[in-house]
Design a protein around this motif. Structure first.
Motif, mmCIF file in Angstrom:
data_model
loop_
_atom_site.group_PDB
_atom_site.id
_atom_site.type_symbol
_atom_site.label_atom_id
_atom_site.label_comp_id
_atom_site.label_asym_id
_atom_site.label_seq_id
_atom_site.Cartn_x
_atom_site.Cartn_y
_atom_site.Cartn_z
ATOM 1 N N PRO A 203 0.817 -1.227 0.000
ATOM 2 C CA PRO A 203 0.000 0.000 0.000
ATOM 3 C C PRO A 203 0.843 1.267 0.000
ATOM 4 O O PRO A 203 1.966 1.282 0.524
ATOM 5 C CB PRO A 203 -0.799 -0.132 1.286
ATOM 6 C CG PRO A 203 0.095 -0.914 2.201
ATOM 7 C CD PRO A 203 0.802 -1.904 1.332
ATOM 8 N N LEU A 208 -1.008 3.101 7.477
ATOM 9 C CA LEU A 208 -2.468 3.238 7.512
ATOM 10 C C LEU A 208 -3.090 2.114 8.333
ATOM 11 O O LEU A 208 -2.814 0.937 8.109
ATOM 12 C CB LEU A 208 -3.025 3.224 6.091
ATOM 13 C CG LEU A 208 -4.508 3.564 5.937
ATOM 14 C CD1 LEU A 208 -4.771 4.998 6.343
ATOM 15 C CD2 LEU A 208 -4.957 3.328 4.498
ATOM 16 N N PHE A 232 -4.539 1.324 -1.137
ATOM 17 C CA PHE A 232 -4.410 1.670 0.281
ATOM 18 C C PHE A 232 -4.465 0.467 1.213
ATOM 19 O O PHE A 232 -3.959 0.536 2.331
ATOM 20 C CB PHE A 232 -5.521 2.654 0.681
ATOM 21 C CG PHE A 232 -5.711 3.783 -0.286
ATOM 22 C CD1 PHE A 232 -4.637 4.564 -0.667
ATOM 23 C CD2 PHE A 232 -6.948 4.053 -0.846
ATOM 24 C CE1 PHE A 232 -4.789 5.611 -1.565
ATOM 25 C CE2 PHE A 232 -7.125 5.089 -1.737
ATOM 26 C CZ PHE A 232 -6.041 5.871 -2.100
#
Length: 589
Positions: A203, A208, A232
């Motif tokens: 990602p 994240l 992501f």
């Protein structure tokens, strides 16, 4: 002025710096000192204290920094409070779609104050992204400008562009999307260009941990956005929220991303997948295939799942929170007992009848129970039938929170209708004697008199928070009076939060008529919603006697003239209570 600063600094230095109030005082103190630094010999900040070393070795020298602000952990804690300002307003209510930027601006100022503040401030500033717009717009305008050709972006991706993107993308921990300021085609093109850079790996946001993705139905046909998630999703992501309002009209590339979600994000502990209430084809099997691979799942909010998937979740005994949305689709039934590890259970349906059918063969012992009832396709008799079966399927000694909500049967919104509660409807709920939080704010209290309030209070003696009729959409005139409020104060000694609509125009007792010993010093704020009122002095005297620490009275301001008059009278009650507290030396802010 200088002597005042030295005195205040010595006072603050002796405080517990782990207390947020002390940290706020420290910040205010240094802001005042900074403004008055023009006439002070201490206006210069020593380079040594502002360098990457924390300046501990220079303690003997005078420095405009308080020593607590030289501890990185304390600085990050303070910046975390600043960052949270954009998520909550001063009253603690979620601001929703309203964009707040005070926190972001403050963090930007702090990041430019000195080198010691720079990194913590930038980390906090980029920690939560409302969209990917800020990152995309760090790149040259030719990569995302509307008048450019997106297909030419790839050949212009250079090292300096990648370095800029990576510098800030590596700090992002929460991402909301997609962006509605840029077209989905532009977002796809820019993300593809960044991902194609030789040093890039997916990602693109390595730290994240949470993704919140919300579709807008009107844009989906021309601009599908779910496939952007592939850039992501990764092993670091532990929480995913998908609001798939366009289901079941997703194109194959989007379905491929949803199918691979469990492989791309193997460490999910919280998963939410919301579908439109009007959906007649909820993806029970598809969602079941996704979550069956998550061994660490603790919180789940989705449509009804097949029996085999539910059995698998139960066998793991890790599930702590479960929310089921039945919508208007044909859902698979579940038969069995949910795991003992489950603390929070929520059930939503387009009608009360649908919720009743699903609970027919379900047994569970949570501490929190929430029911979201579609009011458009329900009647008060259906709600009474639903309440009637609850004692047979939920433990009456473990449930501590009960929240029935009235929603729309076809839209993700509040209901435009309400139901009038009476004691016969609520009687099955009275057996839950361990209740501490009861929220009946969506219902009308026009059927509950003072005797009904007394019966409820006697059954829920452990009550700590009560909301009754304050969000009634029709704002029907309540029947219970102040004596109903007194009943809850008398029988629920732990009551801390009170929100109740009652008739304030009659049966206001004199101070001599209030039962002795009925005094609650826990309540500092009450919500009276649309309660009518006539006698301001009598009400202020009564409430001040019953709740001597009462500081705030919240009221709903309505458009009708008589209701505006009641709202003004309640404001007068508020002023009288505040004056009484200030005369005793009690702060009312």
């Amino acid at each position: 002025m200088l002597d005042q600063y030295h005195t205040e600094e010595r006072t603050l230095s002796g405080q517990d710096t782990s207390n947020p109030n002390c940290l706020l005082a420290l910040t205010q103190y240094h802001l005042r000192r900074r403004r008055g630094a023009g006439n002070s010999p201490l206006k210069a900040i020593s380079k040594r204290s502002c360098s990457e070393s924390n300046g501990v070795d220079d303690r003997d020298k005078k420095c405009s920094f308080h020593r607590a602000l030289l501890v990185p952990e304390i600085v990050r804690l303070i910046f975390g409070f600043v960052q949270a300002w954009d998520e909550e307003n001063p009253n603690g209510e979620c601001v929703g779609f309203v964009t707040q930027t005070e926190g972001k601006r403050s963090l930007a100022y702090l990041g430019r104050t000195c080198r010691f503040f720079h990194e913590p401030a930038i980390d906090a500033l980029w920690m939560n992204l409302e969209s990917i717009d800020p990152l995309i717009k760090l790149l040259p305008r030719r990569m995302w400008g509307r008048n450019r050709y997106p297909l030419l972006v790839r050949k212009f991706m250079r090292k300096k562009h990648w370095d800029i993107f990576q510098k800030y993308a590596s700090r992002v921990k929460t991402l909301r999307g997609p962006s509605y300021g840029l077209s989905t085609a532009t977002q796809h093109t820019v993300m593809a260009a960044i991902a194609s850079y030789p040093k890039a790996t997916c990602p693109l946001f390595p730290q994240l941990t949470e993704i919140i993705w919300r579709e807008i139905r009107m844009f989906h046909r021309s601009e599908p956005c779910v496939s952007l998630l592939k850039y992501f999703m990764g092993p670091s992501v532990t929480q995913i929220t998908l609001k798939l309002h366009c289901w079941p009209y997703h194109i194959p590339s989007e379905m491929d991303v949803l199918t691979e979600m469990s492989n791309l994000c193997p460490n999910i502990v919280s998963f939410t997948a919301q579908f439109p209430p009007s959906s007649h084809n909820d993806p029970c099997e598809e969602v079941g295939d996704i979550i069956s691979n998550w061994k660490k799942l603790r919180a789940l909010h989705s449509c009804a799942l097949p029996q085999s998937v539910m059995d698998q979740l139960i066998s793991r005994n890790t599930l702590e929170s479960l929310a089921i949305e039945l919508n208007n689709s044909i859902y698979p039934p579940f038969i069995g007992r949910l795991p003992e590890s489950l603390h929070t259970f929520s059930l939503g349906g387009s009608s009360a009848v649908m919720c009743t059918r699903y609970l027919k063969n379900v047994h569970v012992s949570p501490t929190s129970l929430t029911l979201r009832i579609g009011a458009d396709d329900s009647t008060i008799e259906d709600v009474a039938d639903l309440f009637r079966i609850l004692p047979d399927h939920f433990s009456n000694t473990t449930v501590q929170t009960f929240t029935p909500e009235l929603t729309s049967s076809y839209w993700m919104s509040r209901s435009t209708d309400t139901f009038r509660l009476d004691l016969s409807v609520l009687r099955p709920i009275l057996v839950f004697t361990s209740l501490r939080i009861v929220d009946l704010s969506f219902f009308s209290t026009a059927g509950l008199n003072d005797d009904a309030c007394t019966t409820m209070a006697q059954s829920w003696h452990s009550l700590e928070s009560l909301a009754l009729g304050t969000v009634d959409i029709l704002m029907e005139r309540p029947v219970a009076t102040v004596r109903g409020v007194i009943a809850f104060l008398a029988h629920c000694p732990c009551l801390t939060n009170l929100a109740m609509a009652f008739d304030g125009t009659r049966r206001i007792p004199e101070v001599s008529d209030i039962p002795s010993g009925v005094v609650n010093t826990r309540i500092e704020r009450i919500d009276v919603a649309h309660s009518p009122l006539m006698d301001v002095n009598a009400m202020a005297t009564c409430l001040g006697t019953l709740m001597p620490c009462l500081k705030k009275v919240d009221v709903v301001q309505l458009g009708r003239e008589d209701d505006r008059e009641s709202g003004g009278r309640w404001e007068e009650v508020q002023k009288m209570l505040s004056c009484s507290l200030r005369s005793q030396g009690i702060n009312t802010d």
